[in-house]
Structure formats: C-alpha cells, structure tokens
Design a protein around this motif. Structure first.
Motif, PDB file in Angstrom:
ATOM      1  N   VAL A   4       0.837  -1.200   0.000  1.00 34.39           N
ATOM      2  CA  VAL A   4       0.000   0.000   0.000  1.00 34.39           C
ATOM      3  C   VAL A   4       0.870   1.247   0.000  1.00 34.39           C
ATOM      4  O   VAL A   4       0.620   2.211  -0.751  1.00 34.39           O
ATOM      5  CB  VAL A   4      -0.952  -0.011   1.210  1.00 34.39           C
ATOM      6  N   ALA A   5       1.907   1.245   0.839  1.00 34.90           N
ATOM      7  CA  ALA A   5       2.802   2.404   0.919  1.00 34.90           C
ATOM      8  C   ALA A   5       3.573   2.621  -0.383  1.00 34.90           C
ATOM      9  O   ALA A   5       3.738   3.763  -0.840  1.00 34.90           O
ATOM     10  CB  ALA A   5       3.771   2.238   2.088  1.00 34.90           C
ATOM     11  N   GLU A   6       4.045   1.543  -0.986  1.00 36.73           N
ATOM     12  CA  GLU A   6       4.799   1.660  -2.235  1.00 36.73           C
ATOM     13  C   GLU A   6       3.911   2.198  -3.355  1.00 36.73           C
ATOM     14  O   GLU A   6       4.345   3.021  -4.173  1.00 36.73           O
ATOM     15  CB  GLU A   6       5.375   0.293  -2.627  1.00 36.73           C
ATOM     16  N   MET A   7       2.668   1.736  -3.404  1.00 38.53           N
ATOM     17  CA  MET A   7       1.756   2.234  -4.422  1.00 38.53           C
ATOM     18  C   MET A   7       1.445   3.717  -4.201  1.00 38.53           C
ATOM     19  O   MET A   7       1.398   4.510  -5.153  1.00 38.53           O
ATOM     20  CB  MET A   7       0.457   1.427  -4.396  1.00 38.53           C
ATOM     21  N   ALA A   8       1.228   4.093  -2.942  1.00 40.87           N
ATOM     22  CA  ALA A   8       0.917   5.490  -2.630  1.00 40.87           C
ATOM     23  C   ALA A   8       2.056   6.411  -3.056  1.00 40.87           C
ATOM     24  O   ALA A   8       1.814   7.535  -3.528  1.00 40.87           O
ATOM     25  CB  ALA A   8       0.635   5.643  -1.139  1.00 40.87           C
ATOM     26  N   ALA A   9       3.288   5.940  -2.898  1.00 42.78           N
ATOM     27  CA  ALA A   9       4.447   6.757  -3.294  1.00 42.78           C
ATOM     28  C   ALA A   9       4.483   6.999  -4.791  1.00 42.78           C
ATOM     29  O   ALA A   9       5.149   7.926  -5.263  1.00 42.78           O
ATOM     30  CB  ALA A   9       5.732   6.075  -2.841  1.00 42.78           C
ATOM     31  N   ARG A  10       3.745   6.193  -5.534  1.00 40.66           N
ATOM     32  CA  ARG A  10       3.666   6.348  -6.991  1.00 40.66           C
ATOM     33  C   ARG A  10       2.310   6.883  -7.435  1.00 40.66           C
ATOM     34  O   ARG A  10       1.948   6.785  -8.608  1.00 40.66           O
ATOM     35  CB  ARG A  10       3.975   5.010  -7.667  1.00 40.66           C
ATOM     36  N   GLY A  11       1.557   7.413  -6.490  1.00 39.28           N
ATOM     37  CA  GLY A  11       0.285   8.035  -6.814  1.00 39.28           C
ATOM     38  C   GLY A  11      -0.855   7.074  -7.055  1.00 39.28           C
ATOM     39  O   GLY A  11      -1.881   7.450  -7.623  1.00 39.28           O
TER      40      GLY A  11
END
Length: 244
Positions: free
Chosen positions: A46-53
């Motif tokens: 979830v965090a990795e995806m959020a960092a990519r918008g």
C-alpha cells in the motif's frame, strides 16, 4: 529431495473418527502459514503504491494478491489503474519489504513444535520469489528445516490458484497428489490445493486475519480450518510421531 520421515511414523492410516485420507506428504505454504508476513507485506505494498500516486487499501491487496505471485501484482495494477510500474519497482519493493521483515517478521507461533512432531515427510511451496523466500526463512530461523524441500512459483507456468505449484512439490517428493495435505492461509492457495486433488487445511491464525478485512470464502471450503499450530494434530493424531 531428502524429505524426512521419522522412524516412529506409523505405516498407513489409523482410523480416527471415521474414514480419512492417507497422508504421505505435508506441503506448507510459507507467507501467512510458517511466517506471520502477510500483514507486513500488505502494508508495505500500500505504501509503495501510494508513493507512486496509486491509492489502494489493505482490503484491495487481500482481495487481489494474497497467495499470488509478483507478476500478478503487475498485471492487476496495470489493468485496474492503467499504470505500468517501472522495472525498478520490484527490486525497490522487495528491498524495503525485507528491511521491514528484519525488524518485524516472526515465525508463526507453534510452527516449530508442529514440525518437530510431524511424522510425515514435509516440504514448502510458495508464491514468493526464491530470494525473498531464502531471506524470510533465515530471519525466521527455518532455513535448515526446509533445505532441499522448496518449490516456488518461479518454477511453474501458472501460479495459484492453478494446481501447478503443488503438483510440482508432490512430484519432487515422489508423492501421489491424492495422498498430500496442503496447509494454506489464502483462498487462492486452497483453490490450488483442491484443484490438485489434495487435502487442504486453511490456517487462520496469522495477524492478517485480525488486521485486514479478508474476502468472504464463498464456496471455497478447505477440509479443515484451524487457527493454532498447537491444534494441528487434534483431528489427525496419526500424523504425529509416537513420542508426541
């Protein structure tokens, strides 16, 4: 493959509460079964995806990715969001995930005791990559127990819920799929075990069952659900050595 069969293992099956399948091989999933990793992995993704918008939540991860291999993540993200993740994403995500494992990962309570008591050959079949699996087992202190007993999704054309991975594990061990028992936590893993013609037990004791709203199993039913490895032998005492 050098699978272990304890000298005290019984020959064939003893009837326990009625007819039951003979078990010659126990196949363990890793994440969410041997190690309490799924909640960590979901939060990190979830965090990795959020960092990519890309905004996803834990329930989305549970619905689409539990029990699945990394290529599935790429495919689903591309389909749902129209985004092709960069080639560097996998390496970056796995590096950060393993760093989190170093401080947060725990072996599932009761696993080592169950393995010590188990009077059948056993092995591991996982959707994890070989490199992630190797480090996860090292951190959890399980490397020695599964040396030479591992199959990963990288070795088959189709991952879970297809039966290929479990059939490969059985073939490596020289076991008839009809006499294999699979220990899984994910619905995709249960589907794969049933498609392989194997007995399937669903372990529900991982922290992801507590921390994440998991999908309803619907018509997918394992032969048995259990939430503590201390209870592993309750319905099948014949799978334990005589010294248990």
């Amino acid at each position: 493959m050098g699978l272990r069969l304890l000298e005290s293992a019984p020959v064939g099956d003893r009837p326990v509460g009625g007819a039951m399948r003979r078990i010659d091989l126990v196949i363990f999933d890793c994440d969410g079964v041997l190690i309490d990793s799924e909640a960590i992995s979901a939060r990190m993704l979830v965090a990795e995806m959020a960092a990519r918008g890309i905004e996803i939540d834990l329930e989305y991860v549970a619905r689409h990715f539990l029990g699945r291999s990394y290529p599935v993540v790429l495919k689903v993200i591309a389909q749902d969001f129209g985004v092709d993740l960069p080639e560097s994403f996998e390496a970056d995500y796995r590096r950060r995930l393993l760093a989190a494992f170093e401080t947060q990962l725990q072996v599932m309570p009761g696993v080592t005791g169950a393995l010590d008591r188990l009077a059948r050959p056993y092995c591991l079949a996982t959707s994890s990559s070989p490199s992630r699996l190797a480090r996860s087992l090292e951190i959890a202190g399980l490397s020695g127990r599964f040396a030479g007993r591992v199959s990963t999704a990288s070795e088959v054309a189709r991952g879970k819920p297809a039966p290929d991975l479990f059939l490969l594990a059985a073939r490596k061990a020289g076991a008839d799929p009809a006499h294999c028992l699979v220990i899984e936590d994910s619905l995709n893993g249960v589907r794969a075990a049933l498609a392989a013609g194997m007995e399937a037990w669903r372990f529900t004791g991982g922290s992801h069952f507590r921390d994440i709203a998991l999908p309803d199993p619907g018509e997918v039913r394992a032969h048995r659900d259990f939430d503590r490895f201390e209870a592993f032998f309750e319905t099948r005492p014949d799978l334990a050595g005589s010294a248990a």
